[in-house]
Design a protein around this motif. Structure first.
Motif, PDB file in Angstrom:
ATOM      1  N   THR A   2     -15.209   4.228  11.135  1.00  0.00           N
ATOM      2  CA  THR A   2     -13.864   4.404  10.606  1.00  0.00           C
ATOM      3  C   THR A   2     -13.710   3.612   9.317  1.00  0.00           C
ATOM      4  OG1 THR A   2     -13.027   2.556  11.897  1.00  0.00           O
ATOM      5  CG2 THR A   2     -12.860   4.735  12.902  1.00  0.00           C
ATOM      6  N   GLU A   3     -12.903   4.160   8.416  1.00  0.00           N
ATOM      7  CA  GLU A   3     -12.654   3.487   7.155  1.00  0.00           C
ATOM      8  C   GLU A   3     -11.619   2.385   7.351  1.00  0.00           C
ATOM      9  OE1 GLU A   3     -11.754   5.862   3.763  1.00  0.00           O
ATOM     10  OE2 GLU A   3     -13.037   7.478   4.458  1.00  0.00           O
ATOM     11  N   LYS A   4     -11.804   1.290   6.639  1.00  0.00           N
ATOM     12  CA  LYS A   4     -10.843   0.194   6.682  1.00  0.00           C
ATOM     13  C   LYS A   4      -9.584   0.638   5.949  1.00  0.00           C
ATOM     14  CE  LYS A   4     -10.276  -4.603   5.417  1.00  0.00           C
ATOM     15  NZ  LYS A   4     -10.867  -5.788   4.813  1.00  0.00           N
ATOM     16  N   GLU A   5      -8.432   0.345   6.542  1.00  0.00           N
ATOM     17  CA  GLU A   5      -7.164   0.701   5.908  1.00  0.00           C
ATOM     18  C   GLU A   5      -6.908  -0.204   4.716  1.00  0.00           C
ATOM     19  OE1 GLU A   5      -4.715   3.252   5.227  1.00  0.00           O
ATOM     20  OE2 GLU A   5      -5.219   3.417   7.343  1.00  0.00           O
ATOM     21  N   LEU A   6      -6.407   0.371   3.640  1.00  0.00           N
ATOM     22  CA  LEU A   6      -6.069  -0.383   2.437  1.00  0.00           C
ATOM     23  C   LEU A   6      -4.560  -0.382   2.266  1.00  0.00           C
ATOM     24  CD1 LEU A   6      -8.708   1.106  -0.024  1.00  0.00           C
ATOM     25  CD2 LEU A   6      -8.820  -1.068   1.193  1.00  0.00           C
ATOM     26  N   TYR A   7      -4.022  -1.524   1.862  1.00  0.00           N
ATOM     27  CA  TYR A   7      -2.578  -1.650   1.692  1.00  0.00           C
ATOM     28  C   TYR A   7      -2.237  -2.138   0.295  1.00  0.00           C
ATOM     29  CZ  TYR A   7      -2.561  -1.249   6.719  1.00  0.00           C
ATOM     30  OH  TYR A   7      -2.756  -0.798   7.996  1.00  0.00           O
ATOM     31  N   SER A   8      -1.076  -1.720  -0.152  1.00  0.00           N
ATOM     32  CA  SER A   8      -0.482  -2.219  -1.382  1.00  0.00           C
ATOM     33  C   SER A   8       0.914  -2.698  -1.018  1.00  0.00           C
ATOM     34  CB  SER A   8      -0.411  -1.094  -2.420  1.00  0.00           C
ATOM     35  OG  SER A   8       0.100  -1.597  -3.640  1.00  0.00           O
ATOM     36  N   ILE A   9       1.554  -3.386  -1.939  1.00  0.00           N
ATOM     37  CA  ILE A   9       2.929  -3.804  -1.695  1.00  0.00           C
ATOM     38  C   ILE A   9       3.762  -3.506  -2.928  1.00  0.00           C
ATOM     39  CG2 ILE A   9       2.461  -5.556   0.051  1.00  0.00           C
ATOM     40  CD1 ILE A   9       2.499  -7.627  -2.080  1.00  0.00           C
ATOM     41  N   ALA A  10       5.055  -3.371  -2.705  1.00  0.00           N
ATOM     42  CA  ALA A  10       5.979  -3.104  -3.805  1.00  0.00           C
ATOM     43  C   ALA A  10       7.266  -3.867  -3.554  1.00  0.00           C
ATOM     44  CB  ALA A  10       6.267  -1.612  -3.915  1.00  0.00           C
ATOM     45  N   ILE A  11       7.812  -4.437  -4.612  1.00  0.00           N
ATOM     46  CA  ILE A  11       9.116  -5.078  -4.496  1.00  0.00           C
ATOM     47  C   ILE A  11      10.140  -3.954  -4.387  1.00  0.00           C
ATOM     48  CG2 ILE A  11      10.806  -6.538  -5.644  1.00  0.00           C
ATOM     49  CD1 ILE A  11       8.420  -7.985  -6.976  1.00  0.00           C
ATOM     50  N   ALA A  12      10.887  -3.944  -3.295  1.00  0.00           N
ATOM     51  CA  ALA A  12      11.815  -2.853  -3.003  1.00  0.00           C
ATOM     52  C   ALA A  12      13.265  -3.245  -3.250  1.00  0.00           C
ATOM     53  CB  ALA A  12      11.634  -2.404  -1.552  1.00  0.00           C
ATOM     54  N   GLY A  13      13.481  -4.453  -3.681  1.00  0.00           N
ATOM     55  CA  GLY A  13      14.826  -4.949  -3.947  1.00  0.00           C
ATOM     56  C   GLY A  13      14.730  -6.424  -4.260  1.00  0.00           C
ATOM     57  N   PRO A  14      15.854  -7.061  -4.520  1.00  0.00           N
ATOM     58  CA  PRO A  14      15.812  -8.473  -4.907  1.00  0.00           C
ATOM     59  C   PRO A  14      15.168  -9.381  -3.849  1.00  0.00           C
ATOM     60  CG  PRO A  14      18.060  -7.608  -5.035  1.00  0.00           C
ATOM     61  CD  PRO A  14      17.193  -6.523  -4.505  1.00  0.00           C
ATOM     62  N   ARG A  15      15.253  -9.001  -2.583  1.00  0.00           N
ATOM     63  CA  ARG A  15      14.721  -9.845  -1.509  1.00  0.00           C
ATOM     64  C   ARG A  15      13.961  -9.035  -0.456  1.00  0.00           C
ATOM     65  NH1 ARG A  15      17.471 -15.141  -1.157  1.00  0.00           N
ATOM     66  NH2 ARG A  15      18.732 -15.275  -3.033  1.00  0.00           N
ATOM     67  N   LYS A  16      13.334  -7.959  -0.886  1.00  0.00           N
ATOM     68  CA  LYS A  16      12.645  -7.079   0.063  1.00  0.00           C
ATOM     69  C   LYS A  16      11.316  -6.620  -0.515  1.00  0.00           C
ATOM     70  CE  LYS A  16      13.315  -2.831   2.688  1.00  0.00           C
ATOM     71  NZ  LYS A  16      14.221  -1.705   2.921  1.00  0.00           N
ATOM     72  N   ILE A  17      10.279  -6.633   0.326  1.00  0.00           N
ATOM     73  CA  ILE A  17       8.948  -6.149  -0.040  1.00  0.00           C
ATOM     74  C   ILE A  17       8.535  -5.053   0.934  1.00  0.00           C
ATOM     75  CG2 ILE A  17       6.493  -6.764  -0.172  1.00  0.00           C
ATOM     76  CD1 ILE A  17       7.318  -9.507  -1.161  1.00  0.00           C
ATOM     77  N   ASN A  18       8.052  -3.935   0.400  1.00  0.00           N
ATOM     78  CA  ASN A  18       7.517  -2.846   1.221  1.00  0.00           C
ATOM     79  C   ASN A  18       6.001  -2.950   1.284  1.00  0.00           C
ATOM     80  OD1 ASN A  18       9.996  -1.667   1.715  1.00  0.00           O
ATOM     81  ND2 ASN A  18       9.775  -0.091   0.140  1.00  0.00           N
ATOM     82  N   VAL A  19       5.448  -2.669   2.458  1.00  0.00           N
ATOM     83  CA  VAL A  19       4.005  -2.568   2.656  1.00  0.00           C
ATOM     84  C   VAL A  19       3.675  -1.078   2.683  1.00  0.00           C
ATOM     85  CG1 VAL A  19       2.056  -3.115   4.166  1.00  0.00           C
ATOM     86  CG2 VAL A  19       4.012  -4.687   4.023  1.00  0.00           C
ATOM     87  N   ILE A  20       2.718  -0.678   1.851  1.00  0.00           N
ATOM     88  CA  ILE A  20       2.415   0.736   1.654  1.00  0.00           C
ATOM     89  C   ILE A  20       0.938   0.999   1.928  1.00  0.00           C
ATOM     90  CG2 ILE A  20       2.377   2.590  -0.077  1.00  0.00           C
ATOM     91  CD1 ILE A  20       4.482   0.780  -1.604  1.00  0.00           C
ATOM     92  N   LYS A  21       0.651   2.077   2.669  1.00  0.00           N
ATOM     93  CA  LYS A  21      -0.739   2.507   2.825  1.00  0.00           C
ATOM     94  C   LYS A  21      -1.201   3.034   1.484  1.00  0.00           C
ATOM     95  CE  LYS A  21      -1.348   3.796   7.625  1.00  0.00           C
ATOM     96  NZ  LYS A  21      -1.704   4.896   8.542  1.00  0.00           N
ATOM     97  N   ALA A  22      -2.256   2.441   0.943  1.00  0.00           N
ATOM     98  CA  ALA A  22      -2.708   2.780  -0.402  1.00  0.00           C
ATOM     99  C   ALA A  22      -3.256   4.203  -0.494  1.00  0.00           C
ATOM    100  CB  ALA A  22      -3.759   1.784  -0.874  1.00  0.00           C
ATOM    101  N   ARG A  23      -3.812   4.721   0.574  1.00  0.00           N
ATOM    102  CA  ARG A  23      -4.441   6.042   0.511  1.00  0.00           C
ATOM    103  C   ARG A  23      -3.442   7.190   0.488  1.00  0.00           C
ATOM    104  NH1 ARG A  23      -8.683   3.325   3.467  1.00  0.00           N
ATOM    105  NH2 ARG A  23     -10.576   3.520   2.231  1.00  0.00           N
TER     106      ARG A  23
END
Length: 77
Positions: A2-23
């Motif tokens: 199985t392939e290892k999952e890759l993640y990215s992050i994005a600032i979603a607001g002044p005090r919030k961070i989203n975790v995103i599946k990069a693929r």
């Protein structure tokens, strides 16, 4: 194998961070932060690091596990 999952992050607001599946771009988690981001966020492996500044001027750094967002370390910056 199985392939290892890759993640990215994005600032979603002044005090919030989203975790995103990069693929595929799907938001899989989000978490709140308790100050203004002054450095980062930076993804390294399955961790993300950032530094915040609180209203008193103190700076605090955090390392979070992805995708859960669990704090695995914190430090004065």
């Amino acid at each position: 194998m199985t392939e290892k999952e890759l993640y990215s992050i994005a600032i979603a607001g002044p005090r919030k961070i989203n975790v995103i599946k990069a693929r595929n771009g799907v938001v899989v988690n989000s978490f709140q932060i308790n100050g203004e981001i002054v450095s980062g966020p930076l993804v390294v492996g399955n961790n993300c690091t950032y530094v915040i500044q609180v209203p008193s001027g103190q700076k605090q750094g955090f390392v979070r596990l992805l995708p859960s967002g669990a704090v695995v370390n914190s430090f004065s910056a």
